[in-house]
Motif scaffolding. Structure first.
Motif, PDB file in Angstrom:
ATOM      1  N   CYS A  10      70.050  13.650 -40.757  1.00  0.00           N
ATOM      2  CA  CYS A  10      69.728  12.746 -41.863  1.00  0.00           C
ATOM      3  C   CYS A  10      68.880  11.592 -41.327  1.00  0.00           C
ATOM      4  O   CYS A  10      69.197  10.409 -41.536  1.00  0.00           O
ATOM      5  N   ALA A  11      67.800  11.935 -40.653  1.00  0.00           N
ATOM      6  CA  ALA A  11      67.022  10.961 -39.893  1.00  0.00           C
ATOM      7  C   ALA A  11      66.167  10.047 -40.749  1.00  0.00           C
ATOM      8  O   ALA A  11      65.716   9.000 -40.267  1.00  0.00           O
ATOM      9  N   GLY A  12      65.905  10.408 -42.007  1.00  0.00           N
ATOM     10  CA  GLY A  12      65.058   9.566 -42.833  1.00  0.00           C
ATOM     11  C   GLY A  12      63.663   9.453 -42.247  1.00  0.00           C
ATOM     12  O   GLY A  12      63.137  10.391 -41.639  1.00  0.00           O
ATOM     13  N   ALA A  13      63.078   8.286 -42.409  1.00  0.00           N
ATOM     14  CA  ALA A  13      61.709   8.070 -41.951  1.00  0.00           C
ATOM     15  C   ALA A  13      61.642   7.498 -40.546  1.00  0.00           C
ATOM     16  O   ALA A  13      60.556   7.226 -40.044  1.00  0.00           O
ATOM     17  N   GLY A  14      62.789   7.270 -39.906  1.00  0.00           N
ATOM     18  CA  GLY A  14      62.738   6.915 -38.501  1.00  0.00           C
ATOM     19  C   GLY A  14      63.209   5.540 -38.101  1.00  0.00           C
ATOM     20  O   GLY A  14      62.957   5.124 -36.969  1.00  0.00           O
ATOM     21  N   GLY A  15      63.903   4.804 -38.964  1.00  0.00           N
ATOM     22  CA  GLY A  15      64.413   3.500 -38.553  1.00  0.00           C
ATOM     23  C   GLY A  15      65.380   3.622 -37.392  1.00  0.00           C
ATOM     24  O   GLY A  15      65.260   2.939 -36.375  1.00  0.00           O
ATOM     25  N   GLN A  16      66.348   4.524 -37.535  1.00  0.00           N
ATOM     26  CA  GLN A  16      67.292   4.756 -36.454  1.00  0.00           C
ATOM     27  C   GLN A  16      66.603   5.429 -35.270  1.00  0.00           C
ATOM     28  O   GLN A  16      66.891   5.106 -34.108  1.00  0.00           O
ATOM     29  N   SER A  17      65.682   6.326 -35.563  1.00  0.00           N
ATOM     30  CA  SER A  17      64.960   7.032 -34.498  1.00  0.00           C
ATOM     31  C   SER A  17      64.244   6.054 -33.583  1.00  0.00           C
ATOM     32  O   SER A  17      64.338   6.145 -32.355  1.00  0.00           O
ATOM     33  N   LEU A  18      63.510   5.129 -34.182  1.00  0.00           N
ATOM     34  CA  LEU A  18      62.765   4.157 -33.386  1.00  0.00           C
ATOM     35  C   LEU A  18      63.715   3.262 -32.601  1.00  0.00           C
ATOM     36  O   LEU A  18      63.492   2.985 -31.410  1.00  0.00           O
ATOM     37  N   GLY A  19      64.776   2.788 -33.251  1.00  0.00           N
ATOM     38  CA  GLY A  19      65.725   1.922 -32.573  1.00  0.00           C
ATOM     39  C   GLY A  19      66.361   2.607 -31.374  1.00  0.00           C
ATOM     40  O   GLY A  19      66.496   2.011 -30.300  1.00  0.00           O
ATOM     41  N   LEU A  20      66.752   3.883 -31.536  1.00  0.00           N
ATOM     42  CA  LEU A  20      67.374   4.613 -30.435  1.00  0.00           C
ATOM     43  C   LEU A  20      66.368   4.880 -29.315  1.00  0.00           C
ATOM     44  O   LEU A  20      66.713   4.846 -28.130  1.00  0.00           O
ATOM     45  N   HIS A  21      65.124   5.140 -29.691  1.00  0.00           N
ATOM     46  CA  HIS A  21      64.076   5.329 -28.677  1.00  0.00           C
ATOM     47  C   HIS A  21      63.908   4.056 -27.846  1.00  0.00           C
ATOM     48  O   HIS A  21      63.847   4.120 -26.607  1.00  0.00           O
ATOM     49  N   LEU A  22      63.869   2.919 -28.515  1.00  0.00           N
ATOM     50  CA  LEU A  22      63.707   1.652 -27.804  1.00  0.00           C
ATOM     51  C   LEU A  22      64.944   1.312 -26.969  1.00  0.00           C
ATOM     52  O   LEU A  22      64.862   0.531 -26.016  1.00  0.00           O
TER      53      LEU A  22
END
Length: 438
Positions: A10-22
Motif C-alpha cells: 500500500c505504498a501510495g505515491a511514495g511519502g513513506q518510500s522516500l522517508g525510508l530511503h532517506l
C-alpha cells in the motif's frame, strides 16, 4: 547502497518510500493499487536510481504459501521476500477514520490484520505500519490487543505510538498512529521512538516564497494572517468523492482563519493584478506538497504523475516523508544495534489501552455471565455499560451468546477481520468497489 532492504505494501505515491530511503533502506518491492500513484513511484525511483520493482494491483492478491505465482491471478509473491529487513506499509485508513463510519473489520479496505498475518509468512526482521488516529481510540482497543497478541504469537515484540507530524518538521497538524514490531529481542532492546524535531513557524512562513512567486502585492499581508497557525490535516479523499478540496466544513473554517480558500486547488499562485483587498488565495499543488512534508529541500524533491485531482489525492493520502524518515531511522538503529539499549518495558506506549471485557472473554475457558466477566475484568465496569462494550466488540469479533437475563452467557468467537481467508466477505465487497478504491 544500504544493506537494509524493505518491502512496502500500500505504498501510495511514495511519502513513506522516500522517508525510508532517506533513513537508509533500499526498496526491493513496492505494491500499490492505484496505477497513477504507482507511476509516480516508478518515475521518482528511476530518477533517484532505486533498484525497486513496483507491482500494481490488490496487495492481497498473492499465492498461497508454496503455491506457484500466476501472473493472471497474483500481484506479487511474499515467498520471494522471506527474511526481508523491513515490511512496511500505510494500509487503508477509512476503516478506522474518525471522519468515516469506523467499520473496522467490516470495511472491505481493512488490511491491517492481513498485514499482521503476512508477518508470520515473510518473517521480516521488523514491521512498520501507519494509520490514522482513529485506530488509537477506545473503539478499537480490542482490535489493537488482537494485533499485539497475534504478533506475540508470531514471535514479535511490538509497540504503538501516536506521532504528530508537526513534531517532526512538517507544517501540518497530522497525527499518525504507528505500529512497530521487531522479531529479535536484541533488536527490540535497541529500538527507541524518534526524538521530536518540531516545525517552527506557521503556514505563512512555509508557503510565503511560493505565494509571492509572481510578485503578488498581498503576499506580505497574507503571510501575517497565515502565520496564526500551522495547516489543518490535509485530506486526500478517494475516488468515491469529487474534485480536490481541503477537507470537511470544520477544516474549511480553520483554513479560512489562515487566509486560505479551501474550496479547491489553484493552478497557479496569485498574479500581480489580483486585487489585494479581500482576496483569499487557494493553495497550489506545490504548496500542498510542502505542507505534507515534501519540503523545499533537495532531499525531498518529488514529482507527481497525473492530473491535478489525482496529484492532490496522492499527496493528501501520503505518510509525510519526514515522519517516515524519523521512524525509519529508529528502526535502522535498532537493526544495526546503534540505538540506545534499554529494557523493553520502557517503550510501552501510553496509548495502548486494553479493553477489559475482551481480555476477560479471551482468558475465559468457557461461557461466562456478565457478572462473571465484570468481576474478571476487575469490577471497574458498571453493569449498564457492559452491553455497549459487548456491542462494540461484536463489530470485530464473533460473540457467542446463550440464555436470557442474568443467566445469559457470552463467549469469544473468531476474529472477523480479513487475514487471507478464501471465503471472507472482503473479496466480494472489494470486487464490487474495485473502481472506487484508492
Amino acid at each position: 547502497m544500504s544493506e537494509l532492504r524493505v518491502v512496502e505494501i500500500c505504498a501510495g505515491a511514495g511519502g513513506q518510500s522516500l522517508g525510508l530511503h532517506l533513513a537508509g533502506f533500499e526498496h526491493s518491492l513496492a505494491v500499490e493499487i492505484d496505477e497513477t500513484a504507482a507511476q509516480t513511484l516508478r518515475t521518482n525511483g528511476k530518477r533517484l536510481g532505486w533498484d525497486m520493482t513496483v507491482a500494481v494491483g490488490d496487495v492481497a492478491a498473492v499465492p498461497e504459501r508454496g503455491e506457484k505465482f500466476d501472473e493472471e491471478r497474483h500481484v506479487w509473491n511474499p515467498d520471494d521476500h522471506v527474511g526481508i529487513d523491513l515490511l512496511a506499509g500505510g494500509v487503508p485508513c477509512p476503516p478506522f477514520s474518525i471522519a468515516g463510519k469506523q467499520l473496522g473489520t467490516s470495511d472491505e479496505r481493512d488490511l491491517f490484520a492481513w498485514a499482521v498475518e503476512l508477518v508470520g509468512r515473510m518473517r521480516p526482521r521488523a514491521l512498520m505500519l501507519e494509520n490514522v488516529r482513529g485506530l488509537s481510540m477506545p473503539r478499537f482497543a480490542a482490535y489493537r490487543q488482537w494485533v499485539k497478541d497475534r504478533l506475540k504469537e508470531h514471535g514479535y515484540w511490538s509497540d504503538w505510538k501516536l506521532l504528530e507530524a508537526r513534531d517532526y518538521g512538517v507544517p501540518q497538524l497530522r497525527p499518525r498512529f504507528i505500529l512497530v514490531a521487531l522479531r529479535d529481542e536484541s533488536d527490540a532492546r535497541h529500538f527507541n521512538w524518534p526524538e521530536k524535531t518540531p516545525y517552527v513557524g506557521g503556514v505563512g512562513d512555509s508557503l510565503y516564497d511560493l505565494m509571492r512567486v509572481h510578485d503578488w502585492a498581498g503576499a506580505e499581508a497574507w503571510r501575517e494572517t497565515a502565520n496564526k497557525g500551522i495547516a489543518p490535516t490535509i485530506v486526500g479523499g478517494s475516488k468515491k468523492h469529487g474534485g480536490a478540496d481541503l477537507g470537511p466544513t470544520r477544516a474549511k473554517r480553520a483554513w479560512a482563519e489562515l487566509g486560505v480558500d479551501a474550496m479547491g486547488i489553484a493552478n497557479d499562485a496569485p498574479h500581480p493584478k489580483v486585487h489585494t483587498r479581500d482576496h483569499t488565495p487557494k493553495l497550489t499543488i506545490d504548496m500542498v506538497k510542502i505542507l505534507q512534508g515534501w519540503l523545499d529541500d533537495g532531499d525531498y524533491a518529488w514529482n507527481f504523475e497525473g492530473k491535478k485531482t489525482s496529484q492532490y489525492r496522492q499527496i493528501g493520502n501520503a505518510f509525510p516523508p519526514p515522519v517516515a524518515r524519523a521512524v525509519g531511522a529508529s528502526i535502522r538503529d535498532a537493526l544495526t544495534g546503534k540505538g540506545r539499549l534499554k529494557d523493553l518495558a520502557e517503550t510501552e506506549a501510553e496509548v495502548m489501552q486494553h479493553e477489559p471485557i475482551y481480555v476477560a472473554l479471551k482468558e475465559a475457558d468457557g461461557p461466562r455471565t456478565a457478572k462473571e466477566l465484570i468481576r474478571a475484568a476487575g469490577g471497574a465496569i458498571h453493569p449498564s455499560d457492559f452491553e455497549q462494550r459487548v456491542g462494540l466488540l461484536s463489530r470485530d469479533f464473533d460473540i457467542k451468546t446463550d440464555g436470557e437475563g442474568e443467566a445469559r452467557t457470552y463467549m469469544l468467537g473468531a476474529f472477523k477481520g480479513f487475514v487471507g481467508q478464501d471465503d471472507h466477505g472482503r473479496h466480494l465487497a472489494f470486487a464490487r468497489a474495485r473502481n472506487r478504491i484508492s
